[in-house]
Scaffold this motif. Structure first.
Motif, PDB file in Angstrom:
ATOM      1  N   ILE A 230       0.843  -1.202   0.000  1.00 53.28           N
ATOM      2  CA  ILE A 230       0.000   0.000   0.000  1.00 53.28           C
ATOM      3  C   ILE A 230       0.881   1.257   0.000  1.00 53.28           C
ATOM      4  CG2 ILE A 230      -1.636   1.344   1.396  1.00 53.28           C
ATOM      5  CD1 ILE A 230      -2.923  -1.000  -0.050  1.00 53.28           C
ATOM      6  N   LYS A 231       1.962   1.206   0.821  1.00 58.57           N
ATOM      7  CA  LYS A 231       2.901   2.338   0.855  1.00 58.57           C
ATOM      8  C   LYS A 231       3.442   2.652  -0.534  1.00 58.57           C
ATOM      9  CE  LYS A 231       5.173   1.998   5.301  1.00 58.57           C
ATOM     10  NZ  LYS A 231       5.746   0.703   5.567  1.00 58.57           N
ATOM     11  N   GLU A 232       3.599   1.598  -1.344  1.00 60.30           N
ATOM     12  CA  GLU A 232       4.172   1.776  -2.682  1.00 60.30           C
ATOM     13  C   GLU A 232       3.095   2.134  -3.710  1.00 60.30           C
ATOM     14  OE1 GLU A 232       7.248   2.032  -3.216  1.00 60.30           O
ATOM     15  OE2 GLU A 232       7.819   1.430  -1.198  1.00 60.30           O
ATOM     16  N   GLY A 233       1.885   2.469  -3.223  1.00 58.68           N
ATOM     17  CA  GLY A 233       0.865   2.972  -4.141  1.00 58.68           C
ATOM     18  C   GLY A 233      -0.044   1.904  -4.734  1.00 58.68           C
ATOM     19  N   LYS A 234       0.043   0.650  -4.240  1.00 58.19           N
ATOM     20  CA  LYS A 234      -0.871  -0.395  -4.727  1.00 58.19           C
ATOM     21  C   LYS A 234      -2.211  -0.275  -3.993  1.00 58.19           C
ATOM     22  CE  LYS A 234       2.658  -2.395  -6.906  1.00 58.19           C
ATOM     23  NZ  LYS A 234       2.839  -2.079  -8.330  1.00 58.19           N
ATOM     24  N   SER A 235      -3.227  -0.957  -4.536  1.00 59.83           N
ATOM     25  CA  SER A 235      -4.533  -1.035  -3.855  1.00 59.83           C
ATOM     26  C   SER A 235      -4.880  -2.516  -3.739  1.00 59.83           C
ATOM     27  CB  SER A 235      -5.601  -0.307  -4.671  1.00 59.83           C
ATOM     28  OG  SER A 235      -5.128   0.986  -5.032  1.00 59.83           O
ATOM     29  N   ILE A 236      -5.470  -2.896  -2.615  1.00 59.09           N
ATOM     30  CA  ILE A 236      -5.647  -4.336  -2.349  1.00 59.09           C
ATOM     31  C   ILE A 236      -7.100  -4.669  -2.007  1.00 59.09           C
ATOM     32  CG2 ILE A 236      -5.080  -6.178  -0.693  1.00 59.09           C
ATOM     33  CD1 ILE A 236      -2.284  -5.024  -0.458  1.00 59.09           C
ATOM     34  N   ILE A 237      -7.584  -5.791  -2.584  1.00 59.91           N
ATOM     35  CA  ILE A 237      -8.863  -6.373  -2.129  1.00 59.91           C
ATOM     36  C   ILE A 237      -8.518  -7.711  -1.480  1.00 59.91           C
ATOM     37  CG2 ILE A 237     -11.117  -7.288  -2.787  1.00 59.91           C
ATOM     38  CD1 ILE A 237     -11.049  -5.520  -5.264  1.00 59.91           C
ATOM     39  N   ILE A 238      -8.973  -7.908  -0.242  1.00 59.97           N
ATOM     40  CA  ILE A 238      -8.694  -9.179   0.436  1.00 59.97           C
ATOM     41  C   ILE A 238     -10.023  -9.882   0.728  1.00 59.97           C
ATOM     42  CG2 ILE A 238      -8.350  -7.795   2.542  1.00 59.97           C
ATOM     43  CD1 ILE A 238      -6.808 -10.060   3.736  1.00 59.97           C
ATOM     44  N   ILE A 239     -10.171 -11.089   0.156  1.00 65.38           N
ATOM     45  CA  ILE A 239     -11.367 -11.907   0.411  1.00 65.38           C
ATOM     46  C   ILE A 239     -11.097 -12.693   1.684  1.00 65.38           C
ATOM     47  CG2 ILE A 239     -12.772 -13.833  -0.409  1.00 65.38           C
ATOM     48  CD1 ILE A 239     -11.882 -13.273  -3.218  1.00 65.38           C
ATOM     49  N   THR A 240     -11.990 -12.598   2.653  1.00 65.45           N
ATOM     50  CA  THR A 240     -11.721 -13.327   3.889  1.00 65.45           C
ATOM     51  C   THR A 240     -13.007 -13.503   4.676  1.00 65.45           C
ATOM     52  OG1 THR A 240     -10.403 -13.335   5.916  1.00 65.45           O
ATOM     53  CG2 THR A 240     -11.185 -11.203   5.159  1.00 65.45           C
ATOM     54  N   HIS A 241     -12.971 -14.387   5.693  1.00 66.57           N
ATOM     55  CA  HIS A 241     -14.071 -14.369   6.658  1.00 66.57           C
ATOM     56  C   HIS A 241     -13.489 -14.336   8.065  1.00 66.57           C
ATOM     57  CE1 HIS A 241     -13.557 -18.652   5.296  1.00 66.57           C
ATOM     58  NE2 HIS A 241     -12.970 -18.574   6.448  1.00 66.57           N
ATOM     59  N   LYS A 242     -12.204 -13.951   8.163  1.00 63.00           N
ATOM     60  CA  LYS A 242     -11.574 -13.854   9.485  1.00 63.00           C
ATOM     61  C   LYS A 242     -11.649 -12.408   9.973  1.00 63.00           C
ATOM     62  CE  LYS A 242      -8.533 -17.808   9.173  1.00 63.00           C
ATOM     63  NZ  LYS A 242      -7.144 -18.265   9.196  1.00 63.00           N
ATOM     64  N   LEU A 243     -12.463 -12.196  10.985  1.00 67.10           N
ATOM     65  CA  LEU A 243     -12.771 -10.833  11.420  1.00 67.10           C
ATOM     66  C   LEU A 243     -11.558 -10.155  12.046  1.00 67.10           C
ATOM     67  CD1 LEU A 243     -16.176 -11.872  12.946  1.00 67.10           C
ATOM     68  CD2 LEU A 243     -15.818 -10.754  10.753  1.00 67.10           C
ATOM     69  N   LYS A 244     -10.747 -10.960  12.740  1.00 66.48           N
ATOM     70  CA  LYS A 244      -9.559 -10.407  13.396  1.00 66.48           C
ATOM     71  C   LYS A 244      -8.643  -9.745  12.363  1.00 66.48           C
ATOM     72  CE  LYS A 244      -7.193 -13.481  15.816  1.00 66.48           C
ATOM     73  NZ  LYS A 244      -7.129 -14.578  16.776  1.00 66.48           N
ATOM     74  N   GLU A 245      -8.488 -10.427  11.221  1.00 66.58           N
ATOM     75  CA  GLU A 245      -7.577  -9.910  10.191  1.00 66.58           C
ATOM     76  C   GLU A 245      -8.134  -8.660   9.530  1.00 66.58           C
ATOM     77  OE1 GLU A 245      -7.086 -13.355   7.811  1.00 66.58           O
ATOM     78  OE2 GLU A 245      -6.110 -14.369   9.468  1.00 66.58           O
ATOM     79  N   ILE A 246      -9.450  -8.621   9.348  1.00 63.48           N
ATOM     80  CA  ILE A 246     -10.064  -7.427   8.759  1.00 63.48           C
ATOM     81  C   ILE A 246      -9.784  -6.233   9.675  1.00 63.48           C
ATOM     82  CG2 ILE A 246     -12.272  -6.314   8.228  1.00 63.48           C
ATOM     83  CD1 ILE A 246     -13.279  -9.011   7.284  1.00 63.48           C
ATOM     84  N   LYS A 247      -9.972  -6.451  10.988  1.00 65.26           N
ATOM     85  CA  LYS A 247      -9.725  -5.371  11.937  1.00 65.26           C
ATOM     86  C   LYS A 247      -8.251  -4.946  11.889  1.00 65.26           C
ATOM     87  CE  LYS A 247     -12.325  -3.759  14.694  1.00 65.26           C
ATOM     88  NZ  LYS A 247     -13.133  -2.515  14.496  1.00 65.26           N
ATOM     89  N   ALA A 248      -7.370  -5.910  11.651  1.00 62.64           N
ATOM     90  CA  ALA A 248      -5.930  -5.604  11.679  1.00 62.64           C
ATOM     91  C   ALA A 248      -5.469  -4.804  10.464  1.00 62.64           C
ATOM     92  CB  ALA A 248      -5.123  -6.901  11.794  1.00 62.64           C
ATOM     93  N   VAL A 249      -5.967  -5.116   9.258  1.00 64.22           N
ATOM     94  CA  VAL A 249      -5.393  -4.428   8.080  1.00 64.22           C
ATOM     95  C   VAL A 249      -6.348  -3.634   7.199  1.00 64.22           C
ATOM     96  CG1 VAL A 249      -3.393  -5.929   7.733  1.00 64.22           C
ATOM     97  CG2 VAL A 249      -5.555  -6.487   6.612  1.00 64.22           C
ATOM     98  N   ALA A 250      -7.660  -3.910   7.259  1.00 68.49           N
ATOM     99  CA  ALA A 250      -8.521  -3.321   6.229  1.00 68.49           C
ATOM    100  C   ALA A 250      -8.985  -1.911   6.593  1.00 68.49           C
ATOM    101  CB  ALA A 250      -9.723  -4.220   5.980  1.00 68.49           C
ATOM    102  N   ASP A 251      -9.185  -1.091   5.556  1.00 72.90           N
ATOM    103  CA  ASP A 251      -9.733   0.261   5.752  1.00 72.90           C
ATOM    104  C   ASP A 251     -11.262   0.218   5.669  1.00 72.90           C
ATOM    105  OD1 ASP A 251      -7.142   1.630   5.758  1.00 72.90           O
ATOM    106  OD2 ASP A 251      -7.028   0.901   3.705  1.00 72.90           O
ATOM    107  N   ARG A 252     -11.767  -0.381   4.576  1.00 75.20           N
ATOM    108  CA  ARG A 252     -13.218  -0.535   4.429  1.00 75.20           C
ATOM    109  C   ARG A 252     -13.521  -2.009   4.211  1.00 75.20           C
ATOM    110  NH1 ARG A 252     -16.032   2.527   0.022  1.00 75.20           N
ATOM    111  NH2 ARG A 252     -14.227   1.941  -1.246  1.00 75.20           N
TER     112      ARG A 252
END
Length: 508
Positions: free
Chosen positions: A188-210
């Motif tokens: 992300i720092k290098e200007g990429k954009s990421i979509i992460i498919i998951t059902h682990k709520l802990k990880e969403i809280k750790a890295v996701a913006d929306r």
């Protein structure tokens, strides 16, 4: 220009199922956007549409504000979209470099394949993004976590700006998950954009913006992660309140079902992966095995289930020595096995679900008579399991196993094994790849099995799962038993220390 990707009102159908029903998802430049949903909610399908693997029946896709038609993954690559699939797409006996350049091979002087300059570039990229990938290693010789980095490198080599990760942590150890999160932040720092498919709520809280939530193919909503609790994300995903705690009464252990006596087993490298290991599991209890991956768990499970031979020591089931019995004889004597790798060991992927549900039983009545299969009995049996375990597929019991989402494949296997009503259930990573609603259900069923007076041996890398489900916990390190503790008298720290090889004074 705010959005790098806009998917507007996407509809995608398959035989018997609307996988995506009018779904909208937008990705901002420089954000990590989570796509959350239960097993079979349509997450992978939606990303498959973005990556050009499927064509939608309705809806439009815009990249950087321009409407595009993504007819196949090569078009996606050209538009700067890359994807790491849940089951990696790598050639085992090729090197890292050969895998990365496959399909976009660099040419020298118009003819010669220029592997050296590719390897050099891969090394530079690897350093730049902190991936530590060895360009000359063979895929079959590196860990799963490292293979995933090769997949990430494939996208970077093709200069992708939008990176899609499909369930990226399903196969990683806790340590590798932390590393992956770091890598994502670097990207992300290098200007990429990421979509992460998951059902682990802990990880969403750790890295996701929306986070965008879909349920049974329909769009539920998009929220800012920082302002949303895990409980409300879970509720959006499942459609009801989900309990994160396991309800269970105190266990009432009876006589010993499984007795492992000084068992030693060789691993694939022909050295002892399990050394002089002793443990018993009684009726009416769940014994959990805690350990960092690769410390002898696989050797233990394969020796108990008959997939690997013991070098020394004994395995007793209900007092009978089964150390040298075949797999089938062990099944007949009351052992069931939820395997670690559902696709290699759990299912025949090109068979129907109906055939997969009777793999242990097809040669017995009512499923066969005089050597002929009775399909109506198979169908009824399969139907019951699929209904009980909410296994979602396009065409029910005649669906081909390969077409199900990973989580639904897992539920089908667990249903099949519990239906055998085994004296001993060996459950390896039973909830790997399952969403919170399904995990809650599977945990309930494992406790029910225990409460029927059966024995359960649980092997899981999710430490909180071992602590919540088990009555006793055996800690394994480097193939040796470090100690056994009562689950009610221990905690994550103590077990974590023992997993790292720090012994415990008292044993139970």
């Amino acid at each position: 220009m705010e959005y790098v990707v806009e998917m507007l009102n996407i509809r995608k159908e398959f035989p018997g199922i609307v996988a995506n029903d009018n779904i909208t998802l937008t990705l901002k430049k420089g954000e990590i956007h989570a796509l959350l949903g239960e097993n079979g909610a349509g997450k992978s399908t939606l990303m498959g549409v973005l990556f050009g693997m499927y064509q939608p029946e309705q809806g439009i896709i815009k990249v950087n504000g321009e409407q595009v038609h993504i007819n196949n993954p090569n078009v996606a690559n050209r538009l700067g979209i890359g994807m790491v699939h849940q089951h990696f797409k790598l050639v085992d006996n090729f090197t890292v470099t050969e895998n990365i350049i496959l399909g976009s091979e660099p040419i020298k002087n118009g003819v010669v394949l220029d592997i050296n300059s590719a390897a050099k570039r891969i090394e530079e990229l690897s350093k730049y993004y902190g991936l530590n990938v060895d360009p000359h290693a063979k895929i079959e010789d590196i860990s799963v976590g490292m293979q995933q980095r090769v997949e990430i490198m494939k996208m970077l080599f093709r200069e992708a700006d939008v990176l899609i990760f499909d369930e990226p942590t399903a196969v990683l150890t806790p340590n590798e998950i932390d590393e992956l999160m770091k890598i994502m932040r670097n990207l992300i720092k290098e200007g990429k954009s990421i979509i992460i498919i998951t059902h682990k709520l802990k990880e969403i809280k750790a890295v996701a913006d929306r986070c965008t939530v879909i349920r049974r193919g329909k769009y539920i909503g998009t929220v800012n992660v920082a302002e949303t609790s895990e409980a409300s994300l879970a509720e959006m995903m499942v459609g009801r309140h989900v309990s994160f705690n396991v309800d269970k009464e105190e266990s009432k252990p009876g006589e010993v079902v499984l007795e492992i006596d000084s068992l030693s087993v060789k691993n694939n490298r022909k050295v002892l992966g399990l050394k002089n290991f002793s443990l018993s599991v009684q009726k009416g209890e769940i014994v959990g095995i805690a350990g960092v991956e690769g410390n002898g768990q696989s050797e233990l499970v394969e020796a108990i289930t008959g997939l690997r031979k013991a070098e020394s020591g004994k395995i007793l089931l209900n007092g009978e020595d089964i150390t040298s019995l075949s797999v089938r004889k062990r099944i007949d004597k009351g052992i069931a096995h939820i395997p670690e790798d559902r696709q290699k060991r759990g299912l025949v992927l090109d068979y129907t679900l109906q055939s997969n549900m009777v793999l242990q039983l097809y040669n017995k009545p009512p499923f066969s008579k005089h050597g002929l299969l009775k399909f109506s009995a198979m169908k009824e049996y399969a139907k019951k399991i699929l209904e009980n375990f909410d296994v979602r597929s396009g065409e029910g019991e005649v669906s081909i196993a390969r077409t199900l989402s990973g989580g639904n494949q897992q539920k089908a296997i667990i249903g099949r094994e519990l239906e055998l009503d085994p004296d001993l259930l060996v459950a390896v990573q039973p909830t790997r790849g399952l969403d919170v609603g399904s995990i809650e259900y599977i945990h309930k069923r494992l406790i029910e099995h225990r409460d029927k007076g059966k024995a359960v041996l649980l092997i899981s890398l999710e430490l909180d799962e071992v602590l919540q489900l088990s009555d006793r916990i055996a800690i394994i390190n480097n193939g040796e038993l470090i100690g056994v503790v009562n689950a009610s008298e221990t905690n994550e720290n103590e077990v974590g220390l023992m997993m790292a090889g720090v012994g415990k004074e008292r044993s139970v």
